[in-house]
Design a protein around this motif. Structure first.
Motif, PDB file in Angstrom:
ATOM      1  N   HIS A 120      18.681  26.809   3.625  1.00 14.24           N
ATOM      2  CA  HIS A 120      17.348  27.411   3.503  1.00 14.24           C
ATOM      3  C   HIS A 120      16.560  27.235   4.801  1.00 14.24           C
ATOM      4  CE1 HIS A 120      13.202  27.999   2.141  1.00 14.24           C
ATOM      5  NE2 HIS A 120      13.752  28.873   1.318  1.00 14.24           N
ATOM      6  N   ALA A 121      16.630  26.055   5.395  1.00 10.19           N
ATOM      7  CA  ALA A 121      15.929  25.805   6.659  1.00 10.19           C
ATOM      8  C   ALA A 121      16.440  26.718   7.769  1.00 10.19           C
ATOM      9  CB  ALA A 121      16.077  24.337   7.065  1.00 10.19           C
ATOM     10  N   GLU A 122      17.735  26.980   7.783  1.00 13.54           N
ATOM     11  CA  GLU A 122      18.314  27.879   8.791  1.00 13.54           C
ATOM     12  C   GLU A 122      17.794  29.298   8.591  1.00 13.54           C
ATOM     13  OE1 GLU A 122      20.429  29.495  11.925  1.00 13.54           O
ATOM     14  OE2 GLU A 122      19.945  27.405  11.499  1.00 13.54           O
ATOM     15  N   VAL A 123      17.713  29.755   7.336  1.00 14.33           N
ATOM     16  CA  VAL A 123      17.196  31.097   7.060  1.00 14.33           C
ATOM     17  C   VAL A 123      15.734  31.192   7.485  1.00 14.33           C
ATOM     18  CG1 VAL A 123      16.631  32.741   5.222  1.00 14.33           C
ATOM     19  CG2 VAL A 123      18.860  31.613   5.250  1.00 14.33           C
ATOM     20  N   VAL A 124      14.945  30.182   7.176  1.00 13.56           N
ATOM     21  CA  VAL A 124      13.535  30.166   7.586  1.00 13.56           C
ATOM     22  C   VAL A 124      13.442  30.227   9.101  1.00 13.56           C
ATOM     23  CG1 VAL A 124      11.458  28.732   7.671  1.00 13.56           C
ATOM     24  CG2 VAL A 124      12.691  29.013   5.519  1.00 13.56           C
ATOM     25  N   LEU A 149      15.536  31.543  11.157  1.00 12.17           N
ATOM     26  CA  LEU A 149      15.904  32.886  11.623  1.00 12.17           C
ATOM     27  C   LEU A 149      14.663  33.753  11.782  1.00 12.17           C
ATOM     28  CD1 LEU A 149      19.019  33.743   9.435  1.00 12.17           C
ATOM     29  CD2 LEU A 149      18.991  33.463  11.910  1.00 12.17           C
ATOM     30  N   PHE A 150      13.774  33.663  10.818  1.00 14.87           N
ATOM     31  CA  PHE A 150      12.603  34.535  10.827  1.00 14.87           C
ATOM     32  C   PHE A 150      11.468  33.984  11.673  1.00 14.87           C
ATOM     33  CE2 PHE A 150      14.976  35.798   7.077  1.00 14.87           C
ATOM     34  CZ  PHE A 150      15.102  37.149   7.349  1.00 14.87           C
ATOM     35  N   LEU A 157      22.080  40.587  14.098  1.00  7.80           N
ATOM     36  CA  LEU A 157      23.177  40.390  13.157  1.00  7.80           C
ATOM     37  C   LEU A 157      23.426  38.898  13.024  1.00  7.80           C
ATOM     38  CD1 LEU A 157      25.625  41.522  11.491  1.00  7.80           C
ATOM     39  CD2 LEU A 157      26.912  41.466  13.634  1.00  7.80           C
ATOM     40  N   VAL A 158      23.623  38.447  11.805  1.00 11.75           N
ATOM     41  CA  VAL A 158      23.994  37.061  11.537  1.00 11.75           C
ATOM     42  C   VAL A 158      25.341  37.079  10.836  1.00 11.75           C
ATOM     43  CG1 VAL A 158      23.428  34.932  10.311  1.00 11.75           C
ATOM     44  CG2 VAL A 158      21.597  36.322  11.316  1.00 11.75           C
ATOM     45  N   ILE A 159      26.280  36.333  11.382  1.00 15.39           N
ATOM     46  CA  ILE A 159      27.585  36.169  10.756  1.00 15.39           C
ATOM     47  C   ILE A 159      27.660  34.733  10.282  1.00 15.39           C
ATOM     48  CG2 ILE A 159      30.083  36.195  11.089  1.00 15.39           C
ATOM     49  CD1 ILE A 159      29.624  38.264  13.337  1.00 15.39           C
ATOM     50  N   PHE A 181      17.043  34.061   0.717  1.00 12.93           N
ATOM     51  CA  PHE A 181      16.514  35.371   1.077  1.00 12.93           C
ATOM     52  C   PHE A 181      15.678  35.980  -0.047  1.00 12.93           C
ATOM     53  CE2 PHE A 181      19.819  35.294   4.358  1.00 12.93           C
ATOM     54  CZ  PHE A 181      19.085  35.762   5.437  1.00 12.93           C
ATOM     55  N   GLY A 182      15.466  35.207  -1.132  1.00 11.86           N
ATOM     56  CA  GLY A 182      14.676  35.699  -2.247  1.00 11.86           C
ATOM     57  C   GLY A 182      15.368  36.802  -3.019  1.00 11.86           C
TER      58      GLY A 182
END
Length: 118
Positions: A58-62, A64-65, A72-74, A95-96
């Motif tokens: 979750h911290a990595e996704v946050v 990212l934004f 692109l994220v792989i 990502f909800g």
């Protein structure tokens, strides 16, 4: 802010797994992916490793934004494909979103694997 003249896409590789960070498993996926991208004239902008936990993913996704998402994220890694793999569900929640099984695609995948005797 990126310049409109910056045409090369920013691609981030996110490797998920405690076993990678702890050194119990060697990362072989990123080399394969790097070579595949190079054949397309592309390369990774950056690469991250995160623990196999909901809070780390979750911290990595946050991040990212907050840092300006790559084009692109792989993602690779996690504990899968094991029964207890939760990477997909964790990413969906981060990502909800939710996961849905597409019965048609599943049937197509099964048929292809049967043809390949897998």
């Amino acid at each position: 802010m990126r310049s409109p003249l910056d045409l090369e896409p920013r691609i981030r590789l996110v490797l998920i797994g405690d076993e990678l960070l702890d050194g119990h498993t060697q990362d072989t996926n990123s080399q394969h992916l790097r070579e595949a991208l190079l054949t397309l004239g592309l390369s990774f902008h950056d690469q991250r490793m995160v623990r196999d936990s909901e809070s780390a993913v979750h911290a990595e996704v946050v991040d990212l934004f907050q840092t300006g998402a790559p084009d692109l994220v792989i993602s690779t890694g996690g504990l899968g494909p094991t029964v207890d793999d939760r990477t997909r569900e964790i990413l969906a929640r981060a990502f909800g979103d939710t996961l849905e099984l597409d019965d048609l695609r599943w049937a197509q995948l099964e048929a292809r694997l049967l043809r390949q005797k897998r």
